[in-house]
Design an enzyme around this catalytic site. Structure first.
Site, PDB file in Angstrom:
ATOM      1  N   GLY A 116      23.742  30.550  -7.251  1.00  0.00           N
ATOM      2  CA  GLY A 116      22.727  30.904  -8.228  1.00  0.00           C
ATOM      3  C   GLY A 116      22.241  32.330  -8.018  1.00  0.00           C
ATOM      4  O   GLY A 116      21.958  33.050  -8.977  1.00  0.00           O
ATOM      5  N   SER A 137      23.106  26.275 -10.403  1.00  0.00           N
ATOM      6  CA  SER A 137      23.773  26.167  -9.107  1.00  0.00           C
ATOM      7  C   SER A 137      24.170  24.728  -8.831  1.00  0.00           C
ATOM      8  O   SER A 137      23.428  23.793  -9.154  1.00  0.00           O
ATOM      9  CB  SER A 137      22.834  26.673  -8.002  1.00  0.00           C
ATOM     10  OG  SER A 137      23.451  26.579  -6.740  1.00  0.00           O
ATOM     11  N   ASN A 149      10.841  27.521  -7.836  1.00  0.00           N
ATOM     12  CA  ASN A 149      11.553  26.855  -6.747  1.00  0.00           C
ATOM     13  C   ASN A 149      10.645  26.382  -5.626  1.00  0.00           C
ATOM     14  O   ASN A 149      11.000  25.489  -4.869  1.00  0.00           O
ATOM     15  CB  ASN A 149      12.626  27.785  -6.168  1.00  0.00           C
ATOM     16  CG  ASN A 149      12.061  29.120  -5.732  1.00  0.00           C
ATOM     17  OD1 ASN A 149      11.490  29.874  -6.526  1.00  0.00           O
ATOM     18  ND2 ASN A 149      12.209  29.450  -4.452  1.00  0.00           N
ATOM     19  N   CYS A 209      15.662  30.080   0.727  1.00  0.00           N
ATOM     20  CA  CYS A 209      16.258  31.412   0.799  1.00  0.00           C
ATOM     21  C   CYS A 209      15.361  32.407   1.530  1.00  0.00           C
ATOM     22  O   CYS A 209      15.779  33.511   1.845  1.00  0.00           O
ATOM     23  CB  CYS A 209      16.564  31.928  -0.609  1.00  0.00           C
ATOM     24  SG  CYS A 209      17.776  30.929  -1.486  1.00  0.00           S
ATOM     25  N   HIS A 211      24.727  23.060  -5.802  1.00  0.00           N
ATOM     26  CA  HIS A 211      24.206  22.275  -4.685  1.00  0.00           C
ATOM     27  C   HIS A 211      22.795  21.748  -4.920  1.00  0.00           C
ATOM     28  O   HIS A 211      22.272  21.006  -4.092  1.00  0.00           O
ATOM     29  CB  HIS A 211      24.275  23.076  -3.373  1.00  0.00           C
ATOM     30  CG  HIS A 211      23.260  24.152  -3.223  1.00  0.00           C
ATOM     31  ND1 HIS A 211      22.169  24.024  -2.392  1.00  0.00           N
ATOM     32  CD2 HIS A 211      23.169  25.383  -3.778  1.00  0.00           C
ATOM     33  CE1 HIS A 211      21.447  25.140  -2.431  1.00  0.00           C
ATOM     34  NE2 HIS A 211      22.032  25.970  -3.266  1.00  0.00           N
TER      35      HIS A 211
END
Length: 502
Positions: A195, A323, A275, A449, A325
């Site tokens: 992503g 994305s 997120n 991240c 996953h």
């Protein structure tokens, strides 16, 4: 081993012995005196269990059990043996869990001493970090295994051999599957490795087409780091970037957004759902504003895809990242929706794969897995979202009943069905995360991240959530989450917090 209630008295008389024999893995008859001894002698019970499956030692132990003067009823024996087996299995689960993760849950840094150690007899593994990544779905695992075993061949989709063209066909089928979940055209789906790469391709791909005259871009202070870092990079190159503030829920105000549009605005990049805190942005309103002003609209839908309805055409989206996953596919595969009239400058050059936008031999196995996961997520989305909302709200109620009362970060209703972000007063984020980890519960303290960067969350700063003296924890529910997992969390979370706050 199950036993019918219609057993004779004689059979029922040895039921506890049979249950114990079945568990330790011995075919010989176990005497009732051995069960009685196990009930009175914890060391003897432990020895029976730890020698499970070892016939030689088991026979020796059972031959001469410790003498006890107490004779229990058969009902007492049955209840004891079943409970003991249950506890042992939980202990065994914890032992295996710690064998893998103890080094990471007991690090040598100074904050480790602030973590709390509990030893629950009902230990279980509870994964609540599904906003970071999700376990592979069984259907996806099968696709990957079949590909790895050669069932789908090994061809390079870029060659004109039979093997290559067959691989190309598989890739195109996966592309069609993903496009179908977005009401898009297959040609509008560009595969990437993540992503983050998709976000970079969208933002830099637009900007580099305006490299000579530069231009103006709009984003928010609460975006994913891959978006913010790309914007900062463009600023160094001479582009002008506006970082919109968000409200106390992390939401963008469409009116504020519209006021920032200029004649030279070349792109708006606003995420579909956050997120970290799960807040869902008014994407349709922002998309309409962009269309009315002829500004390409890019949205990071990595967290939203597969969880809430989202259609690029309906929402006025020009570019959208997703994305694998996050929906049960493997890591290392993502995609970018590119509206057919949008032109991008590639950021990876080479053989010209993916319509010239993303050079590099396609990751066929992961693409097949992504296509499979996408279809399954779309088919189950409505039902699964409803189930997760119920569990999420149940968890939220349990947490908000605690004192001192925690703070909910993000919008109370306009949020992802699987996300909760909570700030707990008088606690430390790392210590709370590790304390939960030590009893088998996996959660995040923020974006996966950014987890390795020792800094306060930029998202929590943007919504003015208190940081000092608060532990911010993100709970990410998933397909495998059940009510028993939430009950287990709530049962021990309160104990951990009480110890931290005392």
């Amino acid at each position: 081993m199950e036993y019918k209630s219609t057993e004779t008295a004689e059979t029922n008389q040895i039921k506890s012995c049979s249950i114990l024999a079945d568990f330790v893995g011995i075919n010989d008859v176990i005497k009732e005196s051995a069960v009685d001894a196990a009930m009175e002698d914890a060391d003897y019970l432990r020895d029976l269990f730890i020698t499970k499956g070892n016939m030689l030692y088991l026979k020796e132990l059972l031959k001469s059990p410790p003498v006890t003067c107490i004779t229990h009823t058969e009902q007492e024996r049955i209840q004891f043996v079943k409970q003991a087996i249950k506890i042992f299995r939980h202990m065994d689960t914890r032992k295996n869990y710690m064998k893998k993760y103890k080094t990471f849950l007991y690090p040598s840094d100074s904050k480790c001493s602030m973590a709390v150690d509990l030893y629950p007899e009902d230990f279980r593994e509870v994964y609540l970090d599904c906003n970071a990544t999700t376990p592979l779905r069984p259907e996806v695992r099968k696709v990957l295994c079949d590909y790895s075993s050669g069932q789908y061949g090994f061809g390079n989709p870029g060659t004109r051999t039979g093997e290559g063209m067959y691989a190309e066909k598989l890739v195109e089928t996966a592309r069609e599957n993903i496009a179908r979940t977005l009401d898009a055209k297959p040609s509008e789906i560009i595969f990437t490795a993540s992503g983050s790469e998709a976000n970079n391709l969208a933002i830099k791909g637009i900007a580099f087409r305006h490299f000579q005259d530069k231009g103006h871009l709009i984003t928010t202070m609460a975006e994913h780091k891959s978006v913010l870092s790309a914007m900062e990079f463009l600023e160094h190159l001479g582009f002008d970037v506006t970082y919109l503030p968000v409200d106390c829920y992390g939401m963008v105000n469409p009116s504020d957004f519209e006021k920032e549009i200029r004649p030279n605005t070349i792109l708006a990049a606003i995420m579909a759902a956050n997120n970290e805190i799960g807040t869902i942005n008014p994407i349709s309103e922002i998309g309409k504003i962009c269309m009315d002003n002829n500004v390409p609209f890019m949205t990071d839908a990595v967290q939203a895809y597969g969880k809430i309805p989202i259609s690029p055409v309906r929402e006025g989206i020009s570019l959208m990242s997703i994305s694998g996953h996050k929906i049960g596919a493997p890591k290392g595969i993502g995609a970018l929706y590119v509206k057919e009239n949008i032109r991008l400058t590639p950021i990876i050059h080479g053989g010209g794969q993916e319509q010239g936008l993303r050079s590099g031999t396609e990751n066929v196995g992961h693409i097949l897995a992504f296509g499979t996961a996408a279809i399954l997520a779309a088919e189950e989305r409505e039902k699964e979202a409803s189930r997760l909302c119920g569990l999420r709200d149940y968890l939220l109620q349990g947490i908000m009943d605690m004192r001192p009362q925690p703070i909910l970060n993000g919008h109370p209703t306009k949020r992802l069905p699987n996300n909760l972000n909570i700030s707990f007063p008088q606690a430390d984020s790392s210590a709370l995360q590790r304390s939960l980890g030590r009893i088998g519960i996996s959660v995040s303290t923020g974006s996966a991240c950014s987890a390795k960067i020792s800094a306060d969350s930029h998202v929590l700063k943007a919504i003015h959530s208190p940081l000092n003296g608060y532990a911010a924890i993100r709970f990410g529910l998933g397909r495998d989450t059940v009510k028993d997992d939430i009950d287990y969390l709530l049962k021990y979370l309160k104990d951990i917090l009480n110890k931290m706050q005392s």
